[in-house]
Design a protein around this motif. Structure first.
Motif, PDB file in Angstrom:
ATOM      1  N   VAL A 248       0.838  -1.200   0.000  1.00 13.69           N
ATOM      2  CA  VAL A 248       0.000   0.000   0.000  1.00 13.69           C
ATOM      3  C   VAL A 248       0.875   1.253   0.000  1.00 13.69           C
ATOM      4  CG1 VAL A 248      -1.657   1.334   1.394  1.00 13.69           C
ATOM      5  CG2 VAL A 248      -1.997  -1.120   1.071  1.00 13.69           C
ATOM      6  N   LEU A 249       0.464   2.237  -0.783  1.00 16.89           N
ATOM      7  CA  LEU A 249       1.112   3.551  -0.835  1.00 16.89           C
ATOM      8  C   LEU A 249       0.004   4.591  -0.701  1.00 16.89           C
ATOM      9  CD1 LEU A 249       3.789   5.282  -1.882  1.00 16.89           C
ATOM     10  CD2 LEU A 249       2.453   5.422  -3.973  1.00 16.89           C
ATOM     11  N   THR A 250       0.244   5.606   0.109  1.00 20.74           N
ATOM     12  CA  THR A 250      -0.763   6.647   0.304  1.00 20.74           C
ATOM     13  C   THR A 250      -0.213   7.976  -0.181  1.00 20.74           C
ATOM     14  OG1 THR A 250      -1.512   5.461   2.251  1.00 20.74           O
ATOM     15  CG2 THR A 250      -2.269   7.745   2.016  1.00 20.74           C
ATOM     16  N   VAL A 251      -1.023   8.700  -0.929  1.00 21.95           N
ATOM     17  CA  VAL A 251      -0.625  10.023  -1.396  1.00 21.95           C
ATOM     18  C   VAL A 251      -1.662  11.023  -0.890  1.00 21.95           C
ATOM     19  CG1 VAL A 251       0.039  11.438  -3.370  1.00 21.95           C
ATOM     20  CG2 VAL A 251       0.376   8.958  -3.456  1.00 21.95           C
ATOM     21  N   GLU A 252      -1.205  12.009  -0.127  1.00 20.85           N
ATOM     22  CA  GLU A 252      -2.108  13.029   0.409  1.00 20.85           C
ATOM     23  C   GLU A 252      -2.128  14.220  -0.546  1.00 20.85           C
ATOM     24  OE1 GLU A 252      -2.105  13.744   4.772  1.00 20.85           O
ATOM     25  OE2 GLU A 252      -0.293  12.523   4.696  1.00 20.85           O
ATOM     26  N   PHE A 253      -3.346  14.695  -0.828  1.00 20.83           N
ATOM     27  CA  PHE A 253      -3.511  15.786  -1.799  1.00 20.83           C
ATOM     28  C   PHE A 253      -4.257  16.968  -1.192  1.00 20.83           C
ATOM     29  CE2 PHE A 253      -3.133  12.103  -4.585  1.00 20.83           C
ATOM     30  CZ  PHE A 253      -2.379  12.583  -5.644  1.00 20.83           C
ATOM     31  N   PHE A 254      -3.945  18.135  -1.720  1.00 24.09           N
ATOM     32  CA  PHE A 254      -4.770  19.327  -1.524  1.00 24.09           C
ATOM     33  C   PHE A 254      -5.648  19.448  -2.771  1.00 24.09           C
ATOM     34  CE2 PHE A 254      -0.605  20.669   0.423  1.00 24.09           C
ATOM     35  CZ  PHE A 254      -1.021  20.673   1.744  1.00 24.09           C
ATOM     36  N   ALA A 255      -6.953  19.645  -2.573  1.00 23.16           N
ATOM     37  CA  ALA A 255      -7.829  19.934  -3.721  1.00 23.16           C
ATOM     38  C   ALA A 255      -7.772  21.448  -3.928  1.00 23.16           C
ATOM     39  CB  ALA A 255      -9.250  19.474  -3.433  1.00 23.16           C
ATOM     40  N   SER A 256      -6.947  21.871  -4.883  1.00 23.79           N
ATOM     41  CA  SER A 256      -6.756  23.312  -5.100  1.00 23.79           C
ATOM     42  C   SER A 256      -7.508  23.760  -6.351  1.00 23.79           C
ATOM     43  CB  SER A 256      -5.261  23.622  -5.262  1.00 23.79           C
ATOM     44  OG  SER A 256      -4.857  23.377  -6.592  1.00 23.79           O
ATOM     45  N   GLY A 257      -7.549  25.066  -6.550  1.00 26.26           N
ATOM     46  CA  GLY A 257      -8.229  25.624  -7.713  1.00 26.26           C
ATOM     47  C   GLY A 257      -7.595  25.197  -9.022  1.00 26.26           C
ATOM     48  N   THR A 258      -6.313  24.781  -8.979  1.00 27.85           N
ATOM     49  CA  THR A 258      -5.627  24.373 -10.218  1.00 27.85           C
ATOM     50  C   THR A 258      -5.562  22.856 -10.352  1.00 27.85           C
ATOM     51  OG1 THR A 258      -3.495  24.435  -9.089  1.00 27.85           O
ATOM     52  CG2 THR A 258      -4.162  26.445 -10.263  1.00 27.85           C
ATOM     53  N   GLY A 259      -6.266  22.140  -9.469  1.00 29.06           N
ATOM     54  CA  GLY A 259      -6.228  20.669  -9.524  1.00 29.06           C
ATOM     55  C   GLY A 259      -5.530  20.110  -8.297  1.00 29.06           C
ATOM     56  N   GLU A 264       2.076  15.113   0.647  1.00 27.15           N
ATOM     57  CA  GLU A 264       3.166  14.172   0.926  1.00 27.15           C
ATOM     58  C   GLU A 264       2.731  12.762   0.613  1.00 27.15           C
ATOM     59  OE1 GLU A 264       4.289  14.475   5.026  1.00 27.15           O
ATOM     60  OE2 GLU A 264       2.299  13.972   5.758  1.00 27.15           O
ATOM     61  N   ILE A 265       3.738  11.871   0.586  1.00 26.23           N
ATOM     62  CA  ILE A 265       3.423  10.464   0.356  1.00 26.23           C
ATOM     63  C   ILE A 265       3.847   9.661   1.579  1.00 26.23           C
ATOM     64  CG2 ILE A 265       3.660  10.656  -2.143  1.00 26.23           C
ATOM     65  CD1 ILE A 265       6.311   9.229  -1.998  1.00 26.23           C
ATOM     66  N   ALA A 266       3.181   8.548   1.781  1.00 24.22           N
ATOM     67  CA  ALA A 266       3.568   7.602   2.836  1.00 24.22           C
ATOM     68  C   ALA A 266       3.648   6.233   2.175  1.00 24.22           C
ATOM     69  CB  ALA A 266       2.527   7.599   3.951  1.00 24.22           C
ATOM     70  N   PRO A 267       4.800   5.559   2.290  1.00 28.23           N
ATOM     71  CA  PRO A 267       4.979   4.286   1.564  1.00 28.23           C
ATOM     72  C   PRO A 267       4.383   3.126   2.347  1.00 28.23           C
ATOM     73  CG  PRO A 267       6.985   4.810   2.744  1.00 28.23           C
ATOM     74  CD  PRO A 267       6.004   5.913   3.069  1.00 28.23           C
ATOM     75  N   ARG A 268       3.131   3.277   2.753  1.00 26.84           N
ATOM     76  CA  ARG A 268       2.558   2.339   3.735  1.00 26.84           C
ATOM     77  C   ARG A 268       1.057   2.580   3.882  1.00 26.84           C
ATOM     78  NH1 ARG A 268       1.485   6.142   7.392  1.00 26.84           N
ATOM     79  NH2 ARG A 268       3.020   7.768   7.777  1.00 26.84           N
ATOM     80  N   VAL A 269       0.456   1.698   4.700  1.00 24.59           N
ATOM     81  CA  VAL A 269      -0.931   1.929   5.111  1.00 24.59           C
ATOM     82  C   VAL A 269      -0.987   3.249   5.858  1.00 24.59           C
ATOM     83  CG1 VAL A 269      -1.650  -0.492   5.213  1.00 24.59           C
ATOM     84  CG2 VAL A 269      -0.472   0.521   7.176  1.00 24.59           C
ATOM     85  N   HIS A 270      -2.183   3.836   5.927  1.00 26.12           N
ATOM     86  CA  HIS A 270      -2.268   5.219   6.405  1.00 26.12           C
ATOM     87  C   HIS A 270      -3.504   5.416   7.277  1.00 26.12           C
ATOM     88  CE1 HIS A 270      -2.743   9.677   5.755  1.00 26.12           C
ATOM     89  NE2 HIS A 270      -1.424   9.608   5.870  1.00 26.12           N
ATOM     90  N   ASN A 271      -3.386   6.351   8.189  1.00 29.46           N
ATOM     91  CA  ASN A 271      -4.487   6.681   9.105  1.00 29.46           C
ATOM     92  C   ASN A 271      -5.785   7.000   8.340  1.00 29.46           C
ATOM     93  OD1 ASN A 271      -4.460   8.890  12.063  1.00 29.46           O
ATOM     94  ND2 ASN A 271      -6.020   7.506  11.330  1.00 29.46           N
ATOM     95  N   SER A 272      -5.671   7.638   7.188  1.00 30.00           N
ATOM     96  CA  SER A 272      -6.884   8.009   6.445  1.00 30.00           C
ATOM     97  C   SER A 272      -7.539   6.787   5.789  1.00 30.00           C
ATOM     98  CB  SER A 272      -6.570   9.080   5.394  1.00 30.00           C
ATOM     99  OG  SER A 272      -5.698   8.566   4.410  1.00 30.00           O
TER     100      SER A 272
END
Ligand code: AMP
Length: 354
Positions: A248-259, A264-272
Motif C-alpha cells: 500500500v502507498l498513500t498520497v495526500e492531496f490538496f484539492a486546489s483551484g488548479t487541480g 506528501e506520500i507515505a509508503p505504507r498503510v495510512h491513518n486516512s
C-alpha cells in the motif's frame, strides 16, 4: 514469489499500523514478528514474536530477517541504509523508504513524475530561508526534511518578522520551505500495488486535520475532492510505478483551484485508510498483506453508503465508555499506555448504512 499462509511476516515498527497489519495477517493464517526498540510496542500484543532492538542494530536485523519469509515496515522514519540487510525480503523496497523519508528528495521525485507539489525551496541555512521567503512570498510553512510527522517539525511564517522564530522552532535542521496552498479540502489516494503491476484503489477519503494531526476521514469525499480524484489516482499510480512499490502507498492531496497538489506520500498503510477495516470489502491492512505475500487482490469496494473515521488523540481516549456504549460505533483502542497530548490512542468508525 507467493508467501503462503502459515509463514512468518516481519514488521518493522510496532505502532498501531503494525498492530492492525498483524491482526489482518493473523486472519489469513500468517504469524507476525515485530521489530521495534520499545519495551512493549502495541503491535507486539497481537503478534507471535517481538525483537526489541534498535533500528540501527544490523546484527539484530539480520537475525530477524533470517526468521521471516517477507518483511515490511509500518513507518518511514528509519535510519537510512539500516534495512539494506533485509533488501531481498523487504516489500515495499528501500527505494520507497528512501524517497519518503526526506521531504526534499520526496518533492523532487514527485516533480520528476510530472506531478505537481506546492512551490518549495531546500533550506540549509537562515540565509536560504530569507531567500525562500523573498521568492515564494508569505505565508509559507517550514518543515524539517526528516523525522517530521503529524505536524511535528513544522513552523509557519506569516510575515518576514517570523523568519528567525521559525528557524529556531525547527532548531536549524535541514528543511524545506513550502508556499501555502489555497485549498478547498484535503483528500488522500490509497493504492495497493502488486509486483506485476496489478493495483487497486479505495474510494478517496476527505481528510480534516486539527493541529497538523488527522482528525476525521470521511467517505465519500465532497464534490471539491471528488472532481479531482481521477487525476489524483493517475498521479498516485505514476508515483507507485516509478518507485516499483509493492504494497500500500498513500498520497495526500490538496484539492486546489488548479487541480490536485501532492502534500506528501507515505509508503505504507495510512491513518486516512482506517475506515476500510469495516467500510470496504478488503481493508488496507489485508490488501497490504495480500500484495506483499503475492496473494490475489481483494475487492476494495466500499460497503454501504460510506464511512466516517475519527481519531482518538491523547485524552480523547477517555471517551471510551461513551463510545463503546454507541452500538453503531466500531471502536479501536490501540492498547498504548500513557495518553500523552498528540498521541494516537485509538479511532472510531461509523458506517453509513444505505
Ligand atoms: P504534513 O505534516 O505535511 O502532512 O502537514 C500537516 C497539515 O498541515 C496538512 O494536512 C495541511 O492541513 C497543513 N499543511 C501542510 N503543508 C501545507 C501547505 N503547503 N499549505 C497549506 N497547508 C499545509
Amino acid at each position: 514469489m507467493t508467501v503462503s499462509p502459515g509463514a512468518t511476516i516481519g514488521i518493522i515498527g510496532g505502532g498501531q499500523l503494525g498492530r492492525m497489519l498483524s491482526m489482518a495477517a493473523a486472519q489469513l493464517g500468517y504469524k507476525c514478528h515485530i521489530f521495534d526498540p520499545h519495551e512493549r510496542p502495541c503491535a507486539a500484543d497481537v503478534a507471535a514474536a517481538h525483537t526489541r532492538a534498535d533500528f540501527t542494530d544490523v546484527e539484530a536485523l539480520r537475525r530477524f530477517g533470517d526468521g521471516v519469509e517477507v518483511a515490511t515496515y509500518e513507518f518511514e522514519n528509519l535510519p537510512a541504509g539500516a534495512l539494506d540487510i533485509l533488501a531481498d525480503k523487504l516489500r515495499p523496497g528501500t527505494r520507497s523508504l528512501a524517497v519518503a523519508q526526506d521531504r526534499a528528495d520526496e518533492k523532487s521525485f514527485i516533480e520528476g513524475c510530472g506531478v505537481p507539489v506546492a512551490p518549495w525551496r531546500r533550506i540549509d541555512s537562515l540565509d536560504d530561508l530569507r531567500a525562500a521567503v523573498e521568492a515564494l512570498g508569505c505565508p509559507i510553512v517550514l518543515k524539517t526534511r526528516r523525522f517530521g510527522y503529524d505536524g511535528k517539525g513544522q513552523a509557519w511564517i506569516r510575515s518576514e518578522a517570523d523568519i528567525t522564530a521559525a528557524w529556531d522552532a525547527i532548531k536549524g535542521k535541514p528543511a524545506v520551505a513550502e508556499a501555502a496552498v489555497d485549498f478547498a479540502a484535503e483528500f488522500s489516494v490509497i493504492v495497493a500495488r502488486w509486483a506485476d503491476g496489478r493495483h487497486s484503489f479505495w474510494d478517496s477519503p476527505e481528510n480534516a486535520h486539527r493541529d497538523g494531526i488527522l482528525h476525521r476521514s470521511t467517505v465519500p469525499c465532497g464534490e471539491a475532492c471528488a472532481s479531482q480524484v481521477a487525476t489524483a489516482r493517475a498521479s498516485a499510480l505514476r508515483i507507485a510505478e516509478a518507485l516499483d512499490h509493492v504494497g500500500v502507498l498513500t498520497v495526500e492531496f490538496f484539492a486546489s483551484g488548479t487541480g490536485p497538489i501532492v502534500n506528501e506520500i507515505a509508503p505504507r498503510v495510512h491513518n486516512s485508510g482506517h475506515w476500510t477495516i469495516e467500510g470496504a470489502v478488503t481493508s488496507q491492512f489485508e490488501q497490504h498483506i495480500r500484495a506483499i505475500c503475492d496473494l490475489p487482490p481483494g475487492s476494495t469496494e466500499t460497503l454501504g453508503a460510506g464511512a466516517s473515521m475519527e481519531n482518538l488523540i491523547g485524552s480523547d481516549v477517555d471517551r471510551w465508555p461513551e463510545l463503546v456504549g454507541d452500538q453503531r460505533a466500531h471502536v479501536h483502542l490501540y492498547g498504548k499506555g500513557e495518553a500523552r497530548p498528540g498521541r494516537k490512542m485509538g479511532h472510531v468508525t461509523w458506517l453509513r448504512l444505505r
